[in-house]
Design an enzyme around this catalytic site. Sequence first.
Site, PDB file in Angstrom:
ATOM      1  N   ASP A 171       0.551  -1.257  -0.208  1.00 51.55           N
ATOM      2  CA  ASP A 171      -0.126  -0.197   0.025  1.00 51.55           C
ATOM      3  C   ASP A 171       0.895   1.234  -0.027  1.00 51.55           C
ATOM      4  OD1 ASP A 171      -2.275  -1.509  -0.091  1.00 51.55           O
ATOM      5  OD2 ASP A 171      -2.821  -1.206   2.104  1.00 51.55           O
ATOM      6  N   GLU A 255      -9.586  -8.893  -0.481  1.00 49.29           N
ATOM      7  CA  GLU A 255      -9.703 -10.464  -0.629  1.00 49.29           C
ATOM      8  C   GLU A 255     -10.859 -11.045   0.558  1.00 49.29           C
ATOM      9  OE1 GLU A 255      -4.805 -10.853  -1.222  1.00 49.29           O
ATOM     10  OE2 GLU A 255      -5.870 -10.721   0.788  1.00 49.29           O
ATOM     11  N   THR A 414      -3.351 -15.490  -5.358  1.00 48.65           N
ATOM     12  CA  THR A 414      -2.332 -14.883  -5.414  1.00 48.65           C
ATOM     13  C   THR A 414      -1.043 -15.944  -5.135  1.00 48.65           C
ATOM     14  OG1 THR A 414      -2.200 -14.538  -2.796  1.00 48.65           O
ATOM     15  CG2 THR A 414      -3.178 -12.699  -4.441  1.00 48.65           C
ATOM     16  N   GLU A 452      -2.303 -14.016  -9.571  1.00 52.13           N
ATOM     17  CA  GLU A 452      -1.496 -12.817  -9.325  1.00 52.13           C
ATOM     18  C   GLU A 452      -0.216 -13.088  -8.764  1.00 52.13           C
ATOM     19  OE1 GLU A 452      -3.905  -9.976  -7.096  1.00 52.13           O
ATOM     20  OE2 GLU A 452      -5.424  -9.755  -8.715  1.00 52.13           O
ATOM     21  N   LEU A 455       4.026 -10.642  -4.521  1.00 47.37           N
ATOM     22  CA  LEU A 455       4.963  -9.524  -4.160  1.00 47.37           C
ATOM     23  C   LEU A 455       5.716  -8.896  -5.370  1.00 47.37           C
ATOM     24  CD1 LEU A 455       6.999 -11.633  -1.348  1.00 47.37           C
ATOM     25  CD2 LEU A 455       4.901  -9.709  -0.960  1.00 47.37           C
TER      26      LEU A 455
END
Length: 546
Positions: A171, A255, A414, A452, A455
């Site tokens: 973020d 999520e 992810t 995805e 990191l």
Amino acid sequence: MTLTLRSTNSFLRSLRASEDFPSIICIARIKPMDRVRAISSVHTAQFTTEKISSSELEGKSHEKLERLHELKGHHHTNNTRVPVYVMLPLDTVCNGGKLNKPRAMNASLMALKTAGVEGVMVDVWWGLVEKDGPLKYNWDGYVELVQMVQRHGLKLQVVMSFHQCGGNVGDSCSIPLPPWVLEEISNNPDLVYTDRSGRRNPEYISLGCDSLPVLKGRTPIQVYSDYMRSFRDKFKDYLGRVIVEIQVGMGPCGELRYPSYPESNGTWRFPGIGEFQCYDKYMKASLQAAAEAIGQEEWGRSGPHDSGNYNQYPEDTGFFRGEGTWNTAYGKFFLGWYSAKLIEHGDNLLAAANGIFKETGAKLSGKVAGIHWHYKTRSHAAELTAGYYNARDKDAYLPVANMFAKHGVVFNFTCMEMKDGEQPDHANCSPEGLVKQVKMATQIAGIELAGENALERYDASAYGQVLATSKSHSGSGLSAFTYLRMNKRLFEGDNWRHLVEFVKSMSEGGQNQRLSASDSSGTDLYVGFIKEKSIQKNQKNEPALV
């Protein structure tokens, strides 16, 4: 896409006209990189799972437990094309509701189109769009973005982001929930998730009050539905053509999970087990009702007293250790209730979204977190606190996949880039085992799996791991992949070359793991950063290939 001299010059002129874009695009022949290995190092995960059909979510009986690695199914072919999308910056639309640095965005989209990507993904922030008051929506910045994406011939994935931006991994900006929602939270702090010590988390409205009119006369599900309906009406001419996917945010970071591992103010650090988030008055009331329904009133008075704190390890707690409370009758009751509430939340929200978008031609997707630390332990503690009841005799992901299947939703997951060998031994990680489990669950449920990276990674090893997991040797292959995330580093020489080669390989089903040294397809574009004065110098001269 063939990049001609004429198109290159036009591209460069576009960049030089931008005051916001801090770099210049240079064209150069790519040298062959080291072969991107796509040999899967996924180890066979030793676990059992509870096989659950979609009908079970509607109250039908359980089927027998069976080992996932023994289940058979039809695999997709490995030579299918996997489209690649790129996530846009979190602050693509800024706090004023306008598109942030539009000229830089225009140049970046042009570069991504040249690289062969399918499209981009953007967060559509509740905290920005409905900022001025209930049912007062400002879509202006997103209208400008959608039109720009369309002009470049790209597709768009949009995330209905009902969560706060800020306080989690990656973020880079702060976008809180709408001010009028924060006002309601101030008056009633139990509207947000709460841990055992009473710490409130403002990232997302607690699912405990989903059906209660706590937001100025509307329930949270009604608020989310009104928001999505307004989006549909505003962008109806683009849905299914430019906007090809709606990802429905269902929790922190978008999520479907509880905010069990918040990083803000150092509350949680990897690889801590996290904490249960069931101590607001609405969640406590639900727990009490569930306990009374089975004649165990004492089980509903509170959550587990021995589950430790955010940064402990499983063996440090009475609840999560190998033979801990998690495996008792009480532990199974609590974990069953906690995870069922999460699935119920996703079910309600996706049912609303499906009703709103089903005739638009856009796919629906939902995102599930890749919580891979302590995966090798018996209790899977970090997954349990997040709401994924994934223990040695339980499979958390098949019930979620079946719920997604009920609404025709793509399962987005992810940590596709991670390898077991890259993780610290003390964390008992297995991202590869986790991905394999999810791939099998989505195959059984009969739904699409998209991926995805968790990191920020630019190296060939990470791309090679994605190529490996994109195939369907065991469980579902990937229907799409979204790369995290577009920023300045992505456009640096080696990073850009790796992305271009990765996109090319994914477009060929992973059959071609590197670009030829004599590539003539025009994909030999890379972005090099230079000083601002070079931009001014080039404004006086016609650009040329270098």
